[in-house]
Write an enzyme that holds these catalytic residues in place. Structure first.
Site, PDB file in Angstrom:
ATOM      1  N   GLY A 284      16.195  -4.444  26.483  1.00 47.48           N
ATOM      2  CA  GLY A 284      17.503  -4.704  25.898  1.00 47.48           C
ATOM      3  C   GLY A 284      18.654  -4.113  26.684  1.00 47.48           C
ATOM      4  O   GLY A 284      19.739  -4.700  26.765  1.00 47.48           O
TER       5      GLY A 284
ATOM      6  N   ARG B 148      10.892   7.872  28.119  1.00 45.47           N
ATOM      7  CA  ARG B 148      10.065   7.752  29.318  1.00 45.47           C
ATOM      8  C   ARG B 148      10.893   7.532  30.584  1.00 45.47           C
ATOM      9  O   ARG B 148      12.046   7.088  30.542  1.00 45.47           O
ATOM     10  CB  ARG B 148       9.068   6.596  29.167  1.00 45.47           C
ATOM     11  N   GLU B 149      10.287   7.844  31.707  1.00 44.34           N
ATOM     12  CA  GLU B 149      10.812   7.505  33.021  1.00 44.34           C
ATOM     13  C   GLU B 149       9.856   6.501  33.661  1.00 44.34           C
ATOM     14  O   GLU B 149       8.637   6.600  33.500  1.00 44.34           O
ATOM     15  CB  GLU B 149      10.934   8.728  33.922  1.00 44.34           C
TER      16      GLU B 149
ATOM     17  N   ASP C  12      14.684 -10.541  31.883  1.00 44.05           N
ATOM     18  CA  ASP C  12      15.863  -9.965  31.223  1.00 44.05           C
ATOM     19  C   ASP C  12      17.133 -10.694  31.649  1.00 44.05           C
ATOM     20  O   ASP C  12      18.027 -10.929  30.834  1.00 44.05           O
ATOM     21  CB  ASP C  12      15.984  -8.479  31.559  1.00 44.05           C
TER      22      ASP C  12
ATOM     23  N   SER D 203      11.023  -9.551  44.045  1.00 43.74           N
ATOM     24  CA  SER D 203      10.499  -8.962  42.814  1.00 43.74           C
ATOM     25  C   SER D 203      10.868  -9.850  41.643  1.00 43.74           C
ATOM     26  O   SER D 203      11.965 -10.426  41.598  1.00 43.74           O
ATOM     27  CB  SER D 203      11.079  -7.561  42.602  1.00 43.74           C
TER      28      SER D 203
ATOM     29  N   GLY E 225       7.062 -19.535  35.727  1.00 44.29           N
ATOM     30  CA  GLY E 225       7.112 -19.017  37.088  1.00 44.29           C
ATOM     31  C   GLY E 225       7.856 -19.939  38.031  1.00 44.29           C
ATOM     32  O   GLY E 225       8.981 -20.373  37.748  1.00 44.29           O
TER      33      GLY E 225
ATOM     34  N   GLU F 175       2.449 -14.045  28.090  1.00 44.69           N
ATOM     35  CA  GLU F 175       2.678 -13.945  26.648  1.00 44.69           C
ATOM     36  C   GLU F 175       2.279 -15.228  25.941  1.00 44.69           C
ATOM     37  O   GLU F 175       1.742 -15.198  24.830  1.00 44.69           O
ATOM     38  CB  GLU F 175       4.147 -13.612  26.400  1.00 44.69           C
TER      39      GLU F 175
ATOM     40  N   ARG G 142       7.313   9.691  52.908  1.00 44.47           N
ATOM     41  CA  ARG G 142       8.721  10.052  52.776  1.00 44.47           C
ATOM     42  C   ARG G 142       9.489   8.900  52.154  1.00 44.47           C
ATOM     43  O   ARG G 142       9.368   7.749  52.587  1.00 44.47           O
ATOM     44  CB  ARG G 142       9.313  10.389  54.148  1.00 44.47           C
TER      45      ARG G 142
ATOM     46  N   GLY H  17      14.928  -0.640  30.528  1.00 42.87           N
ATOM     47  CA  GLY H  17      14.302  -1.130  29.305  1.00 42.87           C
ATOM     48  C   GLY H  17      14.886  -2.488  28.979  1.00 42.87           C
ATOM     49  O   GLY H  17      16.044  -2.781  29.307  1.00 42.87           O
TER      50      GLY H  17
END
Length: 350
Positions: A69, A118-119, A286, A280, A254, A218, A57, A67
């Site tokens: 940007g 997308r979702e 961003d 998180s 990090g 990256e 639940r 996203g």
């Protein structure tokens, strides 16, 4: 704020409305344009404890446009700047994306595409306080849609001093798409801030950008070697600057912090200690890019801009999923960001 575009290249990218909330003064402050080729509608659900049998639940914590940007534009506004989000939108999800941006008060330019936007799902488990970010690949764009986006982007840049290209590319676009973006931005007299990964990254760096931000993953994809600390980041940043790939290179490490490199040298920025549990890191990158670009657009030097970026990224880690960082927390953490400057000859702690 409401923004629309049609598939006709002559009208794609038309913009309507005024600046969003937090624009602080209207036309006197130039807007930052952000580019999101593969946006999402982010659904954030919360469960008490994720079980592998039976039903779990959940309650809906939030539904928001997302996203790279788009998230950057949101954080620019939160930091008191002005931003316009340029993005694709397709199908029913694309319509919902536009509505969410309108409701939030974010200026945006939407280019219609045929395939469905997308979702993405963020699942927050309350008991463990862990977040799981589940993201599908997104739509497939046709060649003419990619060209349409480039043409509309060139018109949307206007007098924006900075353009932030952030996030992945959808299927169908060539690997040199961000390189084409870099050329269009340079021709418009603006500066490109790039935050992406994958094959499209190398093409853009070959073309050259103003500022490039990358994380460890990256960075390792570019070097082929683990990037564990400041020495590894320096080697990468020196290569980026030396080859003309970027005028400013920012590699994040990090929990260690970040290395900001310019033609004047390299500055280590040490991440501040968090006042609480990290929930998180989904929105940290961003948030950092938004802070750096907002500061640069206000005339702040790159190192000071990156110092705020490190603090904002740390504040973002204190919130679940991609929820907005706390401004007071970011201000408090900024005073705890230590720096050390390096040239070829010396290192100086500041």
């Amino acid at each position: 704020m409401s923004t629309a575009a049609t598939p006709d290249p002559a009208t794609a990218g038309s913009t309507h409305g005024a600046a969003g909330p937090g624009s602080a003064g209207g036309q006197s402050r130039q807007s930052i344009l952000t580019l999101t080729m593969n946006p999402t509608v982010d659904l954030c659900w919360e469960v008490g404890l994720l079980e592998d049998i039976g039903k779990n639940r959940a309650r809906v914590r939030s539904v928001a446009a997302g996203g790279g940007g788009i998230n950057v534009a949101r954080h620019v506004v939160r930091l008191g700047g002005r931003a316009t989000a340029f993005h694709t939108a397709g199908g029913e999800v694309g319509l919902r994306l536009n509505r969410l941006l309108d409701e939030e008060g974010i200026d945006h330019v939407a280019v219609d595409i045929e395939d469905q936007t997308r979702e993405a799902l963020v699942l927050f488990e309350a008991q463990s306080r862990r977040s799981y970010h589940i993201v599908p690949p997104g739509p497939h764009l046709h060649d003419h849609e990619g060209q349409q986006c480039l043409d509309a982007l060139a018109r949307a840049v206007g007098s924006c001093p900075y353009v932030v290209a952030s996030g992945s590319l959808p299927g169908g676009l060539p690997d040199d798409f961000y390189a084409a973006v870099a050329r269009r931005i340079r021709e418009a007299g603006s500066r490109l801030v790039l935050d992406t990964s994958g094959p499209a990254l190398r093409g853009a760096l070959a073309e050259g950008v103003f500022l490039f931000r990358c994380n460890r993953t990256e960075a390792e994809s570019l070097t082929g070697q683990p990037v564990c600390g400041f020495a590894d980041a320096r080697a990468l940043n020196e290569h980026l600057l030396g080859t003309g790939a970027a005028e400013i290179a920012v590699t994040t490490l990090g929990e260690l912090g970040a290395l900001c490199s310019t033609g004047h040298g390299h500055t280590e920025l040490y991440a501040p200690p968090l006042p609480g549990e990290a929930l998180s890191d989904a929105g940290a990158g961003d948030s950092m890019v938004a802070a750096i670009t907002t500061q640069l657009a206000s005339g702040v030097d790159p190192v000071s801009a990156c110092a705020l970026g490190v603090a904002v990224a740390a504040a973002a880690m204190l919130t679940p999923s991609t929820e907005p960082f706390d401004l007071d927390a970011a201000r408090s953490l900024r005073s705890q960001v230590r720096t050390g400057f390096q040239t070829d000859a010396r290192r100086q702690d500041l």
